[in-house]
Enzyme design. Structure first.
Site, short mmCIF file in Angstrom:
data_model
loop_
_atom_site.label_atom_id
_atom_site.label_comp_id
_atom_site.label_asym_id
_atom_site.label_seq_id
_atom_site.Cartn_x
_atom_site.Cartn_y
_atom_site.Cartn_z
N HIS A 63 0.82 -1.20 0.00
CA HIS A 63 0.00 0.00 0.00
C HIS A 63 0.86 1.26 0.00
CE1 HIS A 63 -3.89 2.00 0.96
NE2 HIS A 63 -3.07 2.94 1.39
N HIS A 131 -10.32 2.78 -1.78
CA HIS A 131 -10.57 2.34 -0.41
C HIS A 131 -11.42 1.08 -0.48
CE1 HIS A 131 -10.42 4.24 3.84
NE2 HIS A 131 -9.23 3.91 3.43
N HIS A 133 -10.83 -2.48 0.42
CA HIS A 133 -11.03 -3.46 1.49
C HIS A 133 -11.86 -2.89 2.65
CE1 HIS A 133 -7.64 -6.43 0.21
NE2 HIS A 133 -8.50 -6.17 -0.74
N ARG A 152 -7.45 14.83 1.95
CA ARG A 152 -6.22 15.16 2.66
C ARG A 152 -4.99 15.04 1.76
NH1 ARG A 152 -8.72 12.17 6.42
NH2 ARG A 152 -7.28 10.41 6.25
N ASP A 153 -5.10 14.21 0.72
CA ASP A 153 -3.99 14.16 -0.24
C ASP A 153 -3.84 15.52 -0.94
OD1 ASP A 153 -2.83 11.64 -0.02
OD2 ASP A 153 -4.44 10.70 -1.16
N GLY A 584 -0.91 8.48 -9.72
CA GLY A 584 -1.60 7.21 -9.87
C GLY A 584 -1.45 6.40 -8.61
#
Lengths: 798, 266
Positions: A63, A131, A133, A152-153, A584
């Site tokens: 991740h 998002h 899982h 927040r990114d 990406g």
């Protein structure tokens, strides 16, 4: 749980013991990685603390570090020599952007989001995350925190961007799945659908960000593993796009308190789901959008006053990733007992790893601290000094004065061994479907079935739950036409009120084609995203792309082979169209395993391409709804007999083998010429041909505009001989559009389009009849727009 | 001198920027002010002629929409607000701001003769039980409302809310009718005035199709639709197919307020 720090006994562990430690701790580290850690600590002659091993596991997780995209791949196709690929990301994604080399790319692949130029004052940031899982286990919380995280990114890019637009794409199981067919331990697709939409709605609406673009797809293979893509566009002043960290800068946490929520999210999402995953509730966080809104309000003020030097969000891995990344080139010292907690009783490693939402970390020069605190207090946001950046090149974590982690930054960030993975690809063989012309007189019923298929059917009931008007800038809405209910190709927003400069956001996604070939699926996703941009008035010249890969387990060579194919397509098609990737993300291990039967299900290989385009003036934009009776309908671009993976084959339970290829030489010329025609005012409406081909595109244009059509498909330009009506109507060949031209522009339009295959299909009619003549001159569709619209609107109505 | 508008913010306010721009386009000078600054006295409400409470989800709309901000205003800004009203200044509440004004009791205002301001109506969950974002037709009523003076008989504006169903006891509704306090009703262009407007044209199921009301003086105005989201023709959902004037329907509301302030407070 206590405040104690434990050691992991790895120094004398054998391989089996190492793997037991990794698995029992949800560390998702493989043997090679565990051995690397073991030998690192052997040199130090001590065992790692739990804080240390957990930090390494988070930092090295798929991740966080995307190791599959960086690993060496030995790729083989039948009859070809094995090819060695030194990293999919550097070879195909990053290199494409370097080769294309657009001067308006400000920052690519280095920050939390990509940055491109907008106007003299602002740049744009764009990021899409998944998002998956969390949304499988807890749809509402998982999706809400998905959108919260990607916002927040944007806020964590440069010195912080103001969020201006959300885009959301979901993939679910079929809504009519019988309960008895549900895989063990999974939620029903309808419940996932409802929960995900509510989560995105409540978070996005409360944040005051318009959600004006998206898509929802359905396939039975998403039942146990739904996909939730959340994207955000932000606006950032051009002189606030760089960040740095100086030793001595204070590490300040801003926002929500830390609890036990969301521990192990990064490592959890780097493993497959199974029928017991449902019990892992604590890995899904709880969102609080108002907290995030307060953080945005406070930090954008602090940004404009230049009070901090760097910023990042606490996402996967919590403080461990945020501080670890920010201090990579300097060093950092953190005191965990200072972290404000939601409740007592957290062990130090839990505080360090918690993925509690709505937290940002900033690097504040000490002399600015008072001013920063004043702003945060005024906005009612908690801000806490956790420590400071150092020049030690070590990540040092303390709890109540005792050191609980002391890691070499270089080992943490560069110590991960490069993997070597095997990938194979073999073209599948599916049964072919012949034309149904001999058995079908009237394709009206097929057209209705296509319009009613859940991927194509109206998503109005979802779209209306999202505030797509807030901020007052959205000028081409997700729903257009005479009754405000037609499916827009893309959304257009003017982020600076009073300025007519606009941003177009669109997407392309075609997982069905990956049943034939992931290369074609990826190429088609790019072509589709670009078509949607062009259809509203954008240009290839000013378009950038985002790639989001959602794949099965990349440790399985066939899954990885498909990933290689898709990455190759990304390179080829992006270069051919001159549209760079700016950011990406990949989400792998999207598989479900039934632990009792051992049954394994992977999702269809799914690439989402998001496109963003800067449009000089909104006045030139067009929508897809037909405008006036008497206007002419043209098809632009060649049709081929390409129905492999098409919706038409799908409703007749076939897959086929000829999925729509992208022919970028043809496609680029088509799109460039059409862009110019639209921007010269020659085009009254424009719609791209995608799912369901010309038939569905024409029907959507007609009923959205409230007028009928009389068309003749023998005028469809073809790249190869097509002798059947159904293939002409429903082929999903790429790079095609339907456009509406006023009769007095006919000559100008035809002259302008010379060199591009273009055919006049017929006219818009005052009456509601929707009539199509076939190759033999007979009616092949005879129905009304009311019938078509009702078929399209009914399935997902509530 | 340009009239001064205070655009009030707090945690969860999210239509402040476009409301601010709307007033600027209408010719006002504006300040975005956090409620903490009013409570602390850092900013004086008396320096302003117009108070705007924008849309959003103040404090997350926890408990119910607008309630926490209303309580804060009633208890921490009571005197300041009372003085602002006594000074005949203007207040507009849009969407969440309307919910706040209704929950403070400033709208519809005191019962005839009663000195006590209490809540007498409410904005409840939409009948559809969903958040609804859609454009609605509004029928302008005859009312003393300063903000809608001389405005077009029919406006087209977007709504975006989950709690917008205006509802009140029958006597309050009657009072609103008899005092001409109803400023806008939903969707009446293609129907006779006595018809009840059906969903989705009445997007939330409001009593008497009420979309906006004012107090008896016409100086306090609240509405669920968002006039600040229709300032230019490009905000209109069908601008690509209809011939529309460059100015959006919403701007006139802000201009009316600014012109009134210019005429009365300079």
């Amino acid at each position: 749980m206590s405040n104690k720090v434990n050691e992991f006994q790895i120094l004398n562990a054998d391989d089996a013991e190492l793997m037991r430690i990794s698995q029992e701790g949800t560390l998702s580290l493989n043997l090679n990685e565990m051995q690397t850690i073991q030998s690192h600590f052997a040199k130090l002659q001590r065992n790692p603390t739990d804080v240390e091993l957990e930090t390494i596991a988070q930092t090295w997780s798929e991740h966080c570090v995307h190791k599959t995209f960086k690993s060496i791949i030995l790729y083989s196709e039948e009859g070809k020599e094995t090819e060695q690929i030194d990293g999919l990301f550097p070879t195909y994604i990053q290199r494409a952007t370097e080769v294309i080399d657009k001067p308006w790319c400000v920052s690519v692949f280095s920050d939390n989001a990509g940055i491109i130029e907008f106007d003299e004052t602002f740049n744009l940031v764009f990021k899409v995350e998944t998002h998956n899982h969390p949304s499988a286990i807890e749809p509402y919380g998982g999706a809400g925190t998905g959108i919260g995280g990607v916002i927040r990114d944007s806020l964590g890019t440069g010195l912080g961007a103001k969020p201006i637009l959300n885009t959301d794409v979901f993939c679910f199981g079929l809504p009519d799945t019988p309960y008895e067919k549900l895989p063990k331990g999974t939620l029903h697709p309808k419940r996932v659908f409802k929960g995900v939409v509510a989560g995105v709605r409540d978070y996005g609406n409360r944040m005051g960000i318009p959600t004006a673009n998206g898509a929802i797809l359905f396939d039975t293979r998403y039942t146990a593993n739904p996909l939730v893509f959340c994207g955000n566009v932000g606006l950032i002043p051009i002189d606030r796009c760089d960040k740095s960290v100086e030793p001595g800068d204070l590490i300040v946490a801003v926002g929500g308190r830390t609890g036990r929520d969301g521990i192990h999210g990064a490592t959890f999402s780097s493993a497959e789901l199974d029928d017991t995953s449902e019990s892992l509730g604590s890995v899904v966080q709880i969102g609080n959008p108002i907290m995030e809104k307060k953080i945005v309000d406070a930090l954008l003020q602090a940004r404009d006053q230049n009070l901090y030097r760097s910023i990042t969000d606490c996402g996967a891995g919590g403080f461990s990733s945020a501080v670890g990344e920010m201090g990579e080139d300097t060093g950092a010292e953190v005191h965990l007992e200072r972290v404000p907690l939601k409740y007592e009783g957290l062990a130090p490693w839990e505080i360090w790893l918690s993925e509690a939402q709505e937290r940002m970390v900033i690097a504040v020069p000490p002399e600015n601290l008072d001013e920063l605190m004043e702003i945060c207090e005024a906005e009612m946001v908690e801000a806490t000094v956790l420590g400071n950046f150092t020049d030690t090149h070590r990540l040092q974590v303390f709890y109540d004065g005792a050191i609980v982690a002391d890691l070499d930054m270089k080992f943490l960030h560069k110590g991960l061994p490069q993997h070597i993975k095997k990938a194979t690809w073999q073209p599948p063989q599916h049964q072919e479907m012949p034309s149904r012309d001999s058995q079908t007189e009237n394709y009206a019923e097929d057209l209705c079935r296509l319009l009613a298929s859940p991927n194509i059917a109206s998503k109005e009931s979802v779209i209306r739950q999202y505030d797509h008007e807030v901020q007052g800038g959205v000028v081409i809405k997700p729903l257009v036409g005479i009754a405000n209910d037609g499916p827009s190709d893309a959304c257009v927003t003017t982020p600076v009120i009073g300025s007519e400069k606009a941003v177009i956001v669109a997407n392309g996604i075609n997982p069905k084609y990956s049943d034939v070939d992931a290369y074609i699926s990826a190429a088609s996703a790019i072509d589709e995203a670009l078509r949607n941009i062009v259809a509203v008035g954008g240009t290839l010249e000013k378009t950038a792309l985002l790639d989001n890969f959602c794949w099965g387990n990349p440790d399985k060579p066939d899954r990885l082979g498909a990933l290689v194919r898709a990455a190759k397509a990304c390179y080829d098609i992006a270069i051919a169209y001159g549209t760079p990737f700016i950011s990406g993300k990949d989400s792998l291990y999207n598989e479900y395993r039934d632990t009792t039967t051992g049954e394994q299900r992977a999702i269809p290989s799914t690439l989402l391409i998001s496109a963003i385009c800067v449009m000089p003036n909104i006045r030139n934009a067009v929508t897809m709804d037909v405008k006036s009776p008497g206007n002419l309908i043209y098809v632009v671009g060649n049709t081929y007999a390409e129905l492999g993976g098409s919706h038409y084959f799908g409703i007749h339970n076939f897959i086929g083998n000829t999925a729509p290829a992208v022919r970028p030489d043809e496609g680029k010329l088509t799109m460039e010429k059409l862009s110019t025609a639209i921007n010269s005012g020659l085009v009254r409406s424009c719609h791209d041909c995608s799912e369901g081909g010309i038939g569905v595109a024409a029907a959507e244009m007609a009923f959205s505009g409230g007028y009928g059509m009389a068309l003749n498909i023998s005028n469809v330009p073809t790249g190869e001989e097509i002798t059947s009506d159904d293939f002409l109507l429903f082929s999903e060949s790429n790079s095609r559009f339907l456009v509406e031209i006023e009769p007095h522009h006919q000559e100008a339009f035809e002259n302008h389009m010379v060199g591009v295959p273009t055919g006049c299909l017929g006219v818009v009619t005052e009456t509601p009849e929707f009539i199509v003549n076939g190759l033999t001159g007979k009616y092949v569709i005879e129905t009304t727009i009311d019938t078509l619209k009702s078929a399209w609107q009914t399935p997902l109505h509530s | 001198m340009k009239p001064k508008v205070l655009v009030l913010r707090t945690a969860g306010t999210n239509c402040d920027a476009e409301t601010d721009v709307a007033f600027q386009l209408a010719g006002a000078e504006t300040d975005l002010v956090h409620i903490q600054n009013l409570i602390s006295g850092k900013t004086n409400l008396s320096d302003y002629q117009i108070l705007a409470i924008p849309g959003g989800f103040s404090y997350g709309d926890d408990i119910a929409a607008g309630i926490l901000l209303a309580v804060e205003m009633k208890h921490k800004l009571r005197k300041t607000l009372d003085q602002f009203v006594v000074d005949d200044k203007l207040i507009i509440g849009i969407c969440n701001g309307f919910q706040v004004l209704v929950r403070t009791g400033l709208l519809p205002g005191t019962e005839n003769g009663s000195p006590e301001i209490t809540q007498r109506a409410t904005l409840a969950m939409n009948t559809s039980a969903k958040f609804e974002c859609r454009w609605v037709e509004l029928d302008t009523q005859l009312s003393p409302c300063i903000f809608t003076k001389g405005i077009k008989p029919h406006l087209y504006l977007p709504v975006a809310h989950a709690e917008g169903k205006f509802t009140a006891p029958p006597d309050v509704l009657e009072e609103l009718e008899s005092n001409s306090q109803i400023v806008f009703r939903y969707g009446r262009t293609s129907q006779s005035p006595s018809d009840k407007t059906e969903y989705p044209h009445n997007p939330n199921g409001s009593d008497a199709d009420i979309a906006g009301i004012c107090d008896v003086t016409g100086r306090i105005f609240g509405l669920m639709p968002h006039p600040e989201r229709f300032l230019t023709k490009y905000n209109h959902p069908r601008w690509t197919r209809e011939n529309l004037p460059e100015e959006g329907d919403g701007l006139a509301i802000f201009k009316n307020a600014v012109n009134y302030a210019k005429a009365n407070f300079s």
